[in-house]
Structures are given as structure tokens and as C-alpha cells.
Design a protein around this motif. Sequence first.
Motif, mmCIF file in Angstrom:
data_model
loop_
_atom_site.group_PDB
_atom_site.id
_atom_site.type_symbol
_atom_site.label_atom_id
_atom_site.label_comp_id
_atom_site.label_asym_id
_atom_site.label_seq_id
_atom_site.Cartn_x
_atom_site.Cartn_y
_atom_site.Cartn_z
ATOM 1 N N ALA A 239 0.835 -1.204 0.000
ATOM 2 C CA ALA A 239 0.000 0.000 0.000
ATOM 3 C C ALA A 239 0.866 1.249 0.000
ATOM 4 N N ALA A 240 1.926 1.238 0.795
ATOM 5 C CA ALA A 240 2.833 2.385 0.825
ATOM 6 C C ALA A 240 3.568 2.540 -0.499
ATOM 7 N N GLU A 241 3.973 1.413 -1.092
ATOM 8 C CA GLU A 241 4.718 1.463 -2.353
ATOM 9 C C GLU A 241 3.875 2.016 -3.491
ATOM 10 N N TYR A 242 2.599 1.614 -3.550
ATOM 11 C CA TYR A 242 1.748 1.978 -4.687
ATOM 12 C C TYR A 242 0.805 3.141 -4.396
ATOM 13 N N GLY A 243 0.826 3.658 -3.183
ATOM 14 C CA GLY A 243 -0.043 4.790 -2.858
ATOM 15 C C GLY A 243 -1.507 4.411 -2.747
ATOM 16 N N THR A 244 -1.777 3.199 -2.268
ATOM 17 C CA THR A 244 -3.153 2.761 -2.063
ATOM 18 C C THR A 244 -3.464 2.780 -0.560
ATOM 19 N N ARG A 245 -4.645 2.299 -0.197
ATOM 20 C CA ARG A 245 -5.114 2.427 1.181
ATOM 21 C C ARG A 245 -4.877 1.156 1.990
ATOM 22 N N VAL A 246 -4.601 1.334 3.271
ATOM 23 C CA VAL A 246 -4.734 0.258 4.257
ATOM 24 C C VAL A 246 -6.080 0.482 4.926
ATOM 25 N N VAL A 247 -6.965 -0.506 4.840
ATOM 26 C CA VAL A 247 -8.320 -0.323 5.372
ATOM 27 C C VAL A 247 -8.466 -1.111 6.673
ATOM 28 N N ARG A 248 -8.535 -0.381 7.758
ATOM 29 C CA ARG A 248 -8.753 -0.986 9.079
ATOM 30 C C ARG A 248 -9.773 -0.109 9.797
ATOM 31 N N ALA A 249 -11.029 -0.463 9.606
ATOM 32 C CA ALA A 249 -12.099 0.370 10.140
ATOM 33 C C ALA A 249 -12.275 0.217 11.643
ATOM 34 N N GLY A 250 -11.638 -0.799 12.235
ATOM 35 C CA GLY A 250 -11.773 -0.992 13.668
ATOM 36 C C GLY A 250 -13.013 -1.795 14.027
ATOM 37 N N ARG A 251 -13.119 -2.095 15.290
ATOM 38 C CA ARG A 251 -14.221 -2.908 15.772
ATOM 39 C C ARG A 251 -15.481 -2.061 15.944
ATOM 40 N N SER A 252 -16.605 -2.679 15.676
ATOM 41 C CA SER A 252 -17.887 -1.995 15.810
ATOM 42 C C SER A 252 -18.955 -3.022 16.147
ATOM 43 N N PRO A 253 -19.406 -3.085 17.404
ATOM 44 C CA PRO A 253 -20.496 -4.002 17.737
ATOM 45 C C PRO A 253 -21.737 -3.777 16.884
ATOM 46 N N GLN A 254 -21.982 -2.532 16.484
ATOM 47 C CA GLN A 254 -23.153 -2.250 15.657
ATOM 48 C C GLN A 254 -23.028 -2.903 14.285
ATOM 49 N N ARG A 255 -21.856 -2.759 13.634
ATOM 50 C CA ARG A 255 -21.666 -3.394 12.332
ATOM 51 C C ARG A 255 -21.710 -4.905 12.457
ATOM 52 N N LEU A 256 -21.116 -5.431 13.535
ATOM 53 C CA LEU A 256 -21.150 -6.869 13.754
ATOM 54 C C LEU A 256 -22.586 -7.355 13.892
ATOM 55 N N ALA A 257 -23.391 -6.645 14.678
ATOM 56 C CA ALA A 257 -24.792 -7.039 14.880
ATOM 57 C C ALA A 257 -25.562 -7.034 13.570
ATOM 58 N N GLU A 258 -25.259 -6.075 12.698
ATOM 59 C CA GLU A 258 -25.960 -6.003 11.404
ATOM 60 C C GLU A 258 -25.661 -7.230 10.545
ATOM 61 N N VAL A 259 -24.394 -7.643 10.492
ATOM 62 C CA VAL A 259 -24.042 -8.816 9.689
ATOM 63 C C VAL A 259 -24.580 -10.090 10.338
ATOM 64 N N VAL A 260 -24.527 -10.159 11.648
ATOM 65 C CA VAL A 260 -25.072 -11.322 12.356
ATOM 66 C C VAL A 260 -26.563 -11.477 12.055
ATOM 67 N N ALA A 261 -27.284 -10.358 12.005
ATOM 68 C CA ALA A 261 -28.711 -10.422 11.676
ATOM 69 C C ALA A 261 -28.923 -10.940 10.258
ATOM 70 N N LEU A 262 -28.065 -10.541 9.331
ATOM 71 C CA LEU A 262 -28.164 -11.050 7.961
ATOM 72 C C LEU A 262 -27.885 -12.550 7.929
ATOM 73 N N ALA A 263 -26.910 -12.997 8.710
ATOM 74 C CA ALA A 263 -26.602 -14.429 8.763
ATOM 75 C C ALA A 263 -27.764 -15.209 9.368
ATOM 76 N N ALA A 264 -28.358 -14.674 10.414
ATOM 77 C CA ALA A 264 -29.497 -15.349 11.044
ATOM 78 C C ALA A 264 -30.673 -15.467 10.083
ATOM 79 N N ALA A 265 -30.790 -14.495 9.176
ATOM 80 C CA ALA A 265 -31.872 -14.510 8.189
ATOM 81 C C ALA A 265 -31.526 -15.338 6.958
ATOM 82 N N GLY A 266 -30.329 -15.930 6.926
ATOM 83 C CA GLY A 266 -29.924 -16.747 5.792
ATOM 84 C C GLY A 266 -29.421 -15.959 4.601
ATOM 85 N N LYS A 267 -29.164 -14.656 4.777
ATOM 86 C CA LYS A 267 -28.703 -13.830 3.669
ATOM 87 C C LYS A 267 -27.183 -13.775 3.553
ATOM 88 N N ILE A 268 -26.492 -14.223 4.595
ATOM 89 C CA ILE A 268 -25.035 -14.305 4.623
ATOM 90 C C ILE A 268 -24.664 -15.709 5.105
#
Length: 300
Positions: A239-268
Motif C-alpha cells: 500500500a505504501a509502495e503503490y499509494g493505495t489504502r490500508v483499510v482498518r475500520a476498527g471494531r464496531s459491535p453495531q456493524r457486527l450485529a448487522e451482519v449477524v442479523a443477515l446471517a441469522a436470516a440466511g442472507k449471509i
Amino acid sequence: MRAVVFDQFGPPDVLRLAELPDPSAGPGQLRVRVQAAGVQPFDVGVRTGTMPWVQAAFPQQIGQEYAGIVDQVGEGVTGWAEGDEVLGSTMLNAVAEYVVVPAENAVRKPAELDFPSAAALVAASQTASGALLELKVAAGETLLVHAAAGSVGTIAVQLARLAGATVVGTAGPANHDYLRTLGALPVAYGDGLVERVRAVAPQGVDVALDAAGRGAIAASVELVADRDRIGTIVDDAAAAEYGTRVVRAGRSPQRLAEVVALAAAGKIVLPVRAYSVDDVVAAHEAVESGHGRGKVVVTL
């Protein structure tokens, strides 16, 4: 309590089971009896000592992802009770009989998910959803996911498809049918990758997410015009060599809960490779190999 620890940096066989004092929930905390814990490349880096910013104190525990049952509620905690089933992130202590966590960071486990499936979602969900947000993946765009059959790649493919994007995913030929079931257009990694991507995505590629390393960023800059829309979660040097991004958005219980709900619904979906805690060395070997699909978890 039983917990996995290591006494020196090294290969998977430095891991061992140890008896440690039982922790107790303090104010604002929950104690969780762990049923399953995820294993991720971060754990490999901690164990091998290749992450010097992570301080180890031997005997060092390990593990960042847990799913289990609340068995102690700390003072001042509301909304949780003994017997509640939860999942979430922790730091260097998940592969153990008990883990103590801040109550506000725990996410309720849906009944539709078993404990290994819940633990498997913790890091992959937060990493993938955060990366797609940072890279601003939108409906009508084409996303290239490197290592699309891994845990982060699997979640990223499905979230991007749900958002209305076309997804091209790199993987070994054995995982191409799997990627098709997720809704991705599979391509083999290695020499000639750029040409293979152009063949399946003649409309061009708008954004790329690298969960593989091994030259993925170099290939991505040939395919994506805006380098700010190329992100990696594994290859800071490229990323440093090519001038691109390192993506580390960090932990988020809210984002985790959203994906977990999708998994529970069979969408993930996220395939799980489960190992007993007695086989934790084999679990680490599986992750360190860089092969296989889905997520490795340890059951307790």
C-alpha cells in the motif's frame, strides 16, 4: 479455567493448554463461558512475534473472537442476564474457558446461529463491512476481492452483492464453484490475473479489496483507476509502495450485529472449519497455511 497459552514466539506447536485463575466480571463487565473462539491471521502474527506493536507477557493467552454464554454480570450492567448467549471481540484471551468483556461490546447471539457459526462471524464481519464502507462500494459498481474464498472475502463478496455491486473474486480453482454460489465471478490468482479479470469484467473494475497480499495490490493498480479505492487488510508495505489504502475500520459491535442479523436470516453464509481446543495447534496450522475456505474456529 483452561486456556490456550504460549511461552515463547514460534510455530503452532508452541501453543499449549494451561490452568489459569478464573476471571471475575467487574463493574460494567460480563463474564462469558466461551463455547467457540475464532482463529485469524492476527493470532498467527501474535504467536510468531511478527507484530511487535502487540506486547506479549508470557505465558501469553491468545484469541480475539468469542461466542458463549453469560454466566456472571458485573455491577451496574443492565440489559444482560446470566444465560444470555453472546458473541463479540476481545483481545488476546478468547481461547479460554472464560472471558471477561465490557458489556457494551457484546452482541446478542440469534438462536438461528450455533456457537461456532457465531464466533466465525466476529472478525470477518467487522473487517469486511468496515472495508466496504471505507472504499465506498456502491450499487452498479464492480468490486475485485482478492482471496475471496477466505473468511473476510466470503463476507465482503456477499455484502457487496447485497449492496448491488458486481463482484469478481480471486481464488484457487477448487474454490471457483464456491464463489459462484456466493454470487461472485471467479478468477484464478497468479500470473495473468489482470487479463483474466478483464475477460470476466469487460466493463472495468471500480474498486478492489486485498485480503491476500502476494502481488494483489500490483495487479489492482492496473485495473482500478483511482488508487484511493484500492484497499488492503494484509499488505501495508505494498500500500505504501503503490499509494493505495490500508483499510482498518476498527471494531464496531453495531456493524457486527448487522451482519449477524443477515446471517441469522440466511442472507449471509460463512463455512466453518471447527477444531476442538485440544487440536488448537492444527487449527493454527490451517490458518497459517493460507488455504481453505471460510473460517477456522476452536470449540471449547
